[in-house]
Motif scaffolding. Sequence first.
Motif, PDB file in Angstrom:
ATOM      1  N   UNK A   1      -5.159   5.266  -2.955  1.00  0.00           N
ATOM      2  CA  UNK A   1      -4.317   5.666  -4.019  1.00  0.00           C
ATOM      3  C   UNK A   1      -3.339   6.765  -3.151  1.00  0.00           C
ATOM      4  N   UNK A   2      -3.290   7.226  -2.262  1.00  0.00           N
ATOM      5  CA  UNK A   2      -2.546   8.152  -1.525  1.00  0.00           C
ATOM      6  C   UNK A   2      -2.755   9.424  -1.968  1.00  0.00           C
ATOM      7  N   UNK A   3      -3.789   9.944  -2.450  1.00  0.00           N
ATOM      8  CA  UNK A   3      -4.246  11.101  -2.759  1.00  0.00           C
ATOM      9  C   UNK A   3      -5.007  12.101  -1.946  1.00  0.00           C
ATOM     10  N   UNK A   4      -4.755  13.263  -1.945  1.00  0.00           N
ATOM     11  CA  UNK A   4      -5.543  14.209  -1.365  1.00  0.00           C
ATOM     12  C   UNK A   4      -6.853  14.938  -2.262  1.00  0.00           C
TER      13      UNK A   4
ATOM     14  N   UNK B   1       0.596  -1.045  -0.026  1.00  0.00           N
ATOM     15  CA  UNK B   1      -0.094   0.080  -0.033  1.00  0.00           C
ATOM     16  C   UNK B   1       0.840   1.383   0.081  1.00  0.00           C
ATOM     17  N   UNK B   2       0.531   2.021  -0.787  1.00  0.00           N
ATOM     18  CA  UNK B   2       1.418   3.423  -1.024  1.00  0.00           C
ATOM     19  C   UNK B   2       1.084   4.310   0.419  1.00  0.00           C
ATOM     20  N   UNK B   3       2.363   4.987   0.685  1.00  0.00           N
ATOM     21  CA  UNK B   3       2.238   5.681   1.835  1.00  0.00           C
ATOM     22  C   UNK B   3       1.367   7.016   1.638  1.00  0.00           C
ATOM     23  N   UNK B   4       0.611   7.262   2.615  1.00  0.00           N
ATOM     24  CA  UNK B   4      -0.445   8.353   2.347  1.00  0.00           C
ATOM     25  C   UNK B   4       0.092   9.724   2.480  1.00  0.00           C
TER      26      UNK B   4
ATOM     27  N   UNK C   1     -11.291   7.254 -12.479  1.00  0.00           N
ATOM     28  CA  UNK C   1     -10.046   7.305 -13.364  1.00  0.00           C
ATOM     29  C   UNK C   1      -9.037   8.001 -12.485  1.00  0.00           C
ATOM     30  N   UNK C   2      -9.214   9.118 -11.965  1.00  0.00           N
ATOM     31  CA  UNK C   2      -8.325   9.955 -11.274  1.00  0.00           C
ATOM     32  C   UNK C   2      -7.722   9.210 -10.074  1.00  0.00           C
ATOM     33  N   UNK C   3      -8.447   8.501  -9.331  1.00  0.00           N
ATOM     34  CA  UNK C   3      -7.816   7.566  -8.281  1.00  0.00           C
ATOM     35  C   UNK C   3      -7.542   6.231  -8.801  1.00  0.00           C
TER      36      UNK C   3
ATOM     37  N   UNK D   1     -19.871   6.641  -1.415  1.00  0.00           N
ATOM     38  CA  UNK D   1     -19.124   7.662  -0.707  1.00  0.00           C
ATOM     39  C   UNK D   1     -17.972   6.930  -0.090  1.00  0.00           C
ATOM     40  N   UNK D   2     -18.286   5.924   0.846  1.00  0.00           N
ATOM     41  CA  UNK D   2     -17.297   4.964   1.197  1.00  0.00           C
ATOM     42  C   UNK D   2     -16.207   4.273   0.123  1.00  0.00           C
ATOM     43  N   UNK D   3     -16.846   4.023  -0.830  1.00  0.00           N
ATOM     44  CA  UNK D   3     -15.863   3.295  -1.922  1.00  0.00           C
ATOM     45  C   UNK D   3     -15.060   4.532  -2.183  1.00  0.00           C
ATOM     46  N   UNK D   4     -15.541   5.811  -2.668  1.00  0.00           N
ATOM     47  CA  UNK D   4     -14.793   6.842  -3.211  1.00  0.00           C
ATOM     48  C   UNK D   4     -13.600   7.151  -2.037  1.00  0.00           C
ATOM     49  N   UNK D   5     -14.020   7.306  -0.860  1.00  0.00           N
ATOM     50  CA  UNK D   5     -12.956   7.507   0.309  1.00  0.00           C
ATOM     51  C   UNK D   5     -11.947   6.645   0.117  1.00  0.00           C
TER      52      UNK D   5
END
Length: 105
Positions: free
Chosen positions: A50-53, A1-4, A89-91, A40-44
């Motif tokens: 993905x380690x994205x803000x 898992x990538x570092x957040x 796609x973004x995540x 919403x939970x799946x998106x979060x």
Amino acid sequence: MPELKFKPVRHNHKEFLAKAAKRQGFVEEYDALAVEYQVANQMLTARARAGLTQDAVAERMGTTKSAISRLESAGKHAPSLATLKKYAQAVGCELQVRLVPHKSA
């Protein structure tokens, strides 16, 4: 898992629900939004994986952080399939939509 790259806020959802369920009408309203909360939970989860803000997702989608915040808040906004596809796609995900028949009694 990538570092957040961000620090998630600690939240005990079970405790929150137990406390909120004591309020009149909460359970009915919460149940009515079950699908929205699942999305919403799946998106979060996908964004965290993905380690994205929100800022990073917004940049990838060509939108604003506040728009991402609205997308990720259940019940406040009903995003289009096109928007959900862009978010996926973004995540680094693909969007899959299913219609599941009700279980017969």
